[in-house]
Design an enzyme around this catalytic site. Sequence first.
Site, PDB file in Angstrom:
ATOM      1  N   ALA A  61       0.858  -1.189   0.000  1.00  0.00           N
ATOM      2  CA  ALA A  61       0.000   0.000   0.000  1.00  0.00           C
ATOM      3  C   ALA A  61       0.892   1.236   0.000  1.00  0.00           C
ATOM      4  O   ALA A  61       2.043   1.180   0.436  1.00  0.00           O
ATOM      5  CB  ALA A  61      -0.892  -0.005   1.237  1.00  0.00           C
ATOM      6  N   GLY A 102       0.769  -5.059   1.003  1.00  0.00           N
ATOM      7  CA  GLY A 102      -0.397  -5.141   0.131  1.00  0.00           C
ATOM      8  C   GLY A 102      -0.073  -5.762  -1.215  1.00  0.00           C
ATOM      9  O   GLY A 102      -0.951  -6.317  -1.873  1.00  0.00           O
ATOM     10  N   GLU A 105      -0.480  -9.317  -0.650  1.00  0.00           N
ATOM     11  CA  GLU A 105      -1.918  -9.555  -0.420  1.00  0.00           C
ATOM     12  C   GLU A 105      -2.689  -9.556  -1.732  1.00  0.00           C
ATOM     13  O   GLU A 105      -3.596 -10.340  -1.938  1.00  0.00           O
ATOM     14  CB  GLU A 105      -2.464  -8.504   0.542  1.00  0.00           C
ATOM     15  CG  GLU A 105      -1.899  -8.669   1.949  1.00  0.00           C
ATOM     16  CD  GLU A 105      -2.311  -7.556   2.866  1.00  0.00           C
ATOM     17  OE1 GLU A 105      -2.001  -6.382   2.583  1.00  0.00           O
ATOM     18  OE2 GLU A 105      -2.941  -7.850   3.886  1.00  0.00           O
ATOM     19  N   GLU A 125       4.319  -5.045   7.432  1.00  0.00           N
ATOM     20  CA  GLU A 125       3.479  -4.037   8.075  1.00  0.00           C
ATOM     21  C   GLU A 125       3.803  -3.858   9.558  1.00  0.00           C
ATOM     22  O   GLU A 125       3.739  -2.754  10.082  1.00  0.00           O
ATOM     23  CB  GLU A 125       2.006  -4.399   7.932  1.00  0.00           C
ATOM     24  CG  GLU A 125       1.458  -4.247   6.527  1.00  0.00           C
ATOM     25  CD  GLU A 125       1.697  -5.468   5.652  1.00  0.00           C
ATOM     26  OE1 GLU A 125       2.549  -6.297   5.971  1.00  0.00           O
ATOM     27  OE2 GLU A 125       1.009  -5.565   4.622  1.00  0.00           O
TER      28      GLU A 125
HETATM   29  N1  T1G Z   1       4.564   3.444   0.162  1.00  0.00           N
HETATM   30  C1  T1G Z   1       5.031   4.662  -0.239  1.00  0.00           C
HETATM   31  N2  T1G Z   1       6.305   4.905  -0.618  1.00  0.00           N
HETATM   32  C2  T1G Z   1       7.145   3.859  -0.587  1.00  0.00           C
HETATM   33  C3  T1G Z   1       6.751   2.562  -0.184  1.00  0.00           C
HETATM   34  C4  T1G Z   1       5.404   2.385   0.198  1.00  0.00           C
HETATM   35  N3  T1G Z   1       4.937   1.178   0.563  1.00  0.00           N
HETATM   36  N4  T1G Z   1       7.833   1.746  -0.259  1.00  0.00           N
HETATM   37  C5  T1G Z   1       8.838   2.516  -0.699  1.00  0.00           C
HETATM   38  N5  T1G Z   1       8.439   3.770  -0.893  1.00  0.00           N
HETATM   39  C6  T1G Z   1       9.233   4.873  -1.410  1.00  0.00           C
HETATM   40  C7  T1G Z   1      10.360   5.265  -0.461  1.00  0.00           C
HETATM   41  O1  T1G Z   1       9.881   6.178   0.514  1.00  0.00           O
HETATM   42  C8  T1G Z   1      11.322   5.905  -1.425  1.00  0.00           C
HETATM   43  O2  T1G Z   1      10.761   7.168  -1.750  1.00  0.00           O
HETATM   44  C9  T1G Z   1      11.178   5.062  -2.691  1.00  0.00           C
HETATM   45  O3  T1G Z   1       9.882   4.424  -2.579  1.00  0.00           O
HETATM   46  C10 T1G Z   1      12.225   3.998  -2.805  1.00  0.00           C
HETATM   47  O4  T1G Z   1      12.211   3.295  -1.560  1.00  0.00           O
HETATM   48  C11 T1G Z   1      -2.778  -2.805   3.323  1.00  0.00           C
HETATM   49  C12 T1G Z   1      -1.119  -1.608   5.067  1.00  0.00           C
HETATM   50  C13 T1G Z   1      10.067  -1.668  -1.146  1.00  0.00           C
HETATM   51  C14 T1G Z   1      12.042  -2.786  -0.068  1.00  0.00           C
HETATM   52  O5  T1G Z   1       6.342  -1.676   4.354  1.00  0.00           O
HETATM   53  O6  T1G Z   1      10.626  -1.734   2.459  1.00  0.00           O
HETATM   54  O7  T1G Z   1       0.908  -2.619   2.385  1.00  0.00           O
HETATM   55  O8  T1G Z   1      12.666   8.551  -0.890  1.00  0.00           O
HETATM   56  O9  T1G Z   1      14.555   3.915  -0.940  1.00  0.00           O
HETATM   57  O10 T1G Z   1      15.855   0.502  -0.899  1.00  0.00           O
HETATM   58  O11 T1G Z   1      -1.681  -4.604   4.260  1.00  0.00           O
HETATM   59  O12 T1G Z   1      11.037   0.765   0.115  1.00  0.00           O
HETATM   60  O13 T1G Z   1      12.546   7.930  -3.306  1.00  0.00           O
HETATM   61  O14 T1G Z   1      10.876   9.543  -2.337  1.00  0.00           O
HETATM   62  O15 T1G Z   1      13.281   2.116   0.327  1.00  0.00           O
HETATM   63  O16 T1G Z   1      14.859  -0.273  -3.166  1.00  0.00           O
HETATM   64  C15 T1G Z   1       3.906  -2.392   3.394  1.00  0.00           C
HETATM   65  C16 T1G Z   1       8.138  -0.477   2.533  1.00  0.00           C
HETATM   66  C17 T1G Z   1       3.148  -1.107   3.272  1.00  0.00           C
HETATM   67  C18 T1G Z   1       7.431  -1.814   2.268  1.00  0.00           C
HETATM   68  C19 T1G Z   1      12.358  -0.881  -1.630  1.00  0.00           C
HETATM   69  N6  T1G Z   1       5.105  -2.315   2.607  1.00  0.00           N
HETATM   70  N7  T1G Z   1       9.159  -0.233   1.560  1.00  0.00           N
HETATM   71  O17 T1G Z   1      13.587  -0.550  -1.032  1.00  0.00           O
HETATM   72  O18 T1G Z   1      14.021   1.722  -2.074  1.00  0.00           O
HETATM   73  S1  T1G Z   1       1.714  -1.103   4.288  1.00  0.00           S
HETATM   74  C20 T1G Z   1       6.249  -1.918   3.186  1.00  0.00           C
HETATM   75  C21 T1G Z   1      10.363  -0.896   1.634  1.00  0.00           C
HETATM   76  C22 T1G Z   1       0.688  -2.208   3.493  1.00  0.00           C
HETATM   77  C23 T1G Z   1      -1.436  -3.453   3.509  1.00  0.00           C
HETATM   78  C24 T1G Z   1      -0.483  -2.672   4.289  1.00  0.00           C
HETATM   79  C25 T1G Z   1      11.367  -0.502   0.612  1.00  0.00           C
HETATM   80  C26 T1G Z   1      11.431  -1.489  -0.556  1.00  0.00           C
HETATM   81  P1  T1G Z   1      11.771   8.385  -2.099  1.00  0.00           P
HETATM   82  P2  T1G Z   1      13.586   2.782  -0.952  1.00  0.00           P
HETATM   83  P3  T1G Z   1      14.677   0.315  -1.827  1.00  0.00           P
END
Ligand code: T1G
Length: 694
Positions: A61, A102, A105, A125
């Site tokens: 998400a 997500g 999911e 999450e």
């Molecule tokens: N949402 C928004 N922005 C995100 C994002 C996300 N989920 N994941 C990464 N970004 C942005 C990050 O801020 C950065 O932005 C750019 O993408 C590159 O990220 C309903 C509620 C995927 C392993 O927790 O672990 O789904 O600084 O530098 O090192 O159940 O990003 O360039 O402007 O980290 O290659 C669950 C979080 C969400 C994954 C990539 N997902 N992200 O790593 O690049 S909640 C997460 C990461 C959800 C549902 C629930 C990592 C990555 P900017 P990066 P990277």
Amino acid sequence: MSVSYEIHDGIAVLTLANPPVNGLGIATRRGLVESLTQALDDAQVRAIVVSGGERAFSGGADIREFNTPQAEQEPTLPTVIAAFERSSKPVVAAINGLALGGGLELALGTNYRVASSRAQIGLPEVKLGLLPGAGGTQRLPRAVGLEAATNMIVSGTPVAASLLAKTRLFDRVVDGDALEAAIALAREVASSGAKLPKVRDWKIKHENAEGFLGFARTAVTAASVNYPAPLKCLDAIEAAALKPFDQGMQVEREAFALLIQTPESKALRHGFFGERAAGKIADIGADVPLREIRRVGVIGAGTMGGGISMNFLNAGLPVTLLETKQDALDRGLATIRKNYENSAKKGKLTAEQVEQRLALITPTLSYEDLKDADLIVEAVFEEYSVKQAVFTQLDAVAKPGAILASNTSTLDVDRIAAFTARPQDVLGMHFFSPANVMKLLEVVRGKQTAKDVLATVMALAKKIGKTAVVSGVCDGFIGNRMIEQYSRQAGFLLDEGALPQQVDRAMEKFGFAMGPFRMGDLAGNDIGWAIRKRRALEKPDLTYSKTADLICELGRYGQKTGAGWYDYKPGDRNAHPSAEVNALIEKHSADIGLSRRAISDEEIVERLVYALVNEGAHILAEGIAAKASDIDIVYLAGYGFPIWRGGPMFYADSVGLYNVLAAMRRYAKGHEGKAWEPAPLLVQLAEAGQSFNR
Ligand code: T1G
């Protein structure tokens, strides 16, 4: 266009196109439902493949939407997933790179899944203070089993798809690109006419689900004292195991709605984005070319120089390690070897990797051997005269364009840069001891530091696994400048009535990894002593409690001398309250005419944390830190500030700057009240009802 639509001989391929990680924001969610509808309405389409392209299926998400109206805007992710799950045509997910949160999911709502073997699969999450909120807690246990799903959801740690190849989660796990295999599978199932499998219909088979969940709950309760999310994850997983699917979904939905409002989740999300924002420098765009760093020089093979070298060796960069004397060089090399061999003993490295890394070191006593280095970091004694000698020699031997970095923790980087004819190539790289372990790196930007030099070092920091924060030039940069005010308050509290163990206990209860006095005993009380002596000459009006000097005069430097604020027993690192020190503190209060009083833990926490906040406000106003979240990241990554509170500035915002200022004004009426002169920025924001982290 956030989802592209193509037909490959009767197979509709929907490709998520929302870089960089295919975050499932509202536009992408709409695009998915519209493309699915188009495929279902198109008679020539026999099956559907959902892909994310080569880099990432989806990172989940869009966290930026949380606590905004978009997050609840239909189609929400559960709505999108339900649409795929009731598709009348087979749907196959093609997973390359990663499927997280997500994203996974969504894939769990399709009929079939094909993954590239190295793709990272996870539900992270919980690391954001949440739980999977789109069916992950209900479908993943059905796909990989109760125990594997519980581990993945409660830890939030992704695993490679290859490790899940034998579970029902994946129909195919392939080396390389998953798309072709997914299209082939789609053709197969399109013609088979078989009933479309749905993960929600699968049963969770476990010989003693309740027993396992009871055990898991005991373990998780103990490990998640300050974090509400892990136990909520377990509640939802338990519902998956013991209740019908739709009831389990309700449990998950209620838990998600609760967690997303918690201060812990907001703090963890602040930390997530803050760490990434720290790497963004307002006046340096992605167009600034980076200098190539192929070879590094490190000057000084002591504790810091050795640890600094290991960071580069771990990233495969050769290091020329320079010392002034052979025995010092030999000691440094032996320490690096010992550290790697310890890692090998713990199974973190193979013996071969140890030798590979050690082979990257070129030890030397001659500056001449630094002439090919692209970056040279000095970690020599904290004296300007020593720094001047080093940088004068570097100026003579380093090749043009080499970046010259000082690991100084207290000296003026501009003054150091002026020892060379190339100040544009000079900056600070302030590592924290142990340098090969601590994540934080303060990158100190000198007045003349060139933009490409700063950009290069920030990119290198990411490569060596550091959390880098840019600091301007001032005494103590960001972290140490603030900790000095924190330590001042800790000392005043001793004068007024507290004892070291009470202060430490209060701060550790608040969530600090270690209270100020245990930290002093660990780092060495003589370090602060030397700084206070220097400070007494520079800023005579800056007062401190004398107790810290008194214990140093007794040689009580801390663990390294077997006694500090606490007593230590040989071979035992535990801090034992010292009757001698406590008596000294109580006598000192009398000597300065202070009648000791009972001090609450709340006052201890407020005074130490707000001392950080107030100095942080000065640092922000002076532009030493570009943004409040940078200050938070310094404290989260380098000073043991509790992660679930988001850092000092975020915590002050959550308390309310009005309340912080009011408390400071109360303390300004007490002992050493002039220390509570509020920073103008803090007053301005408090009076305007604003916060640091806008
Ligand atoms: N949402 C928004 N922005 C995100 C994002 C996300 N989920 N994941 C990464 N970004 C942005 C990050 O801020 C950065 O932005 C750019 O993408 C590159 O990220 C309903 C509620 C995927 C392993 O927790 O672990 O789904 O600084 O530098 O090192 O159940 O990003 O360039 O402007 O980290 O290659 C669950 C979080 C969400 C994954 C990539 N997902 N992200 O790593 O690049 S909640 C997460 C990461 C959800 C549902 C629930 C990592 C990555 P900017 P990066 P990277």
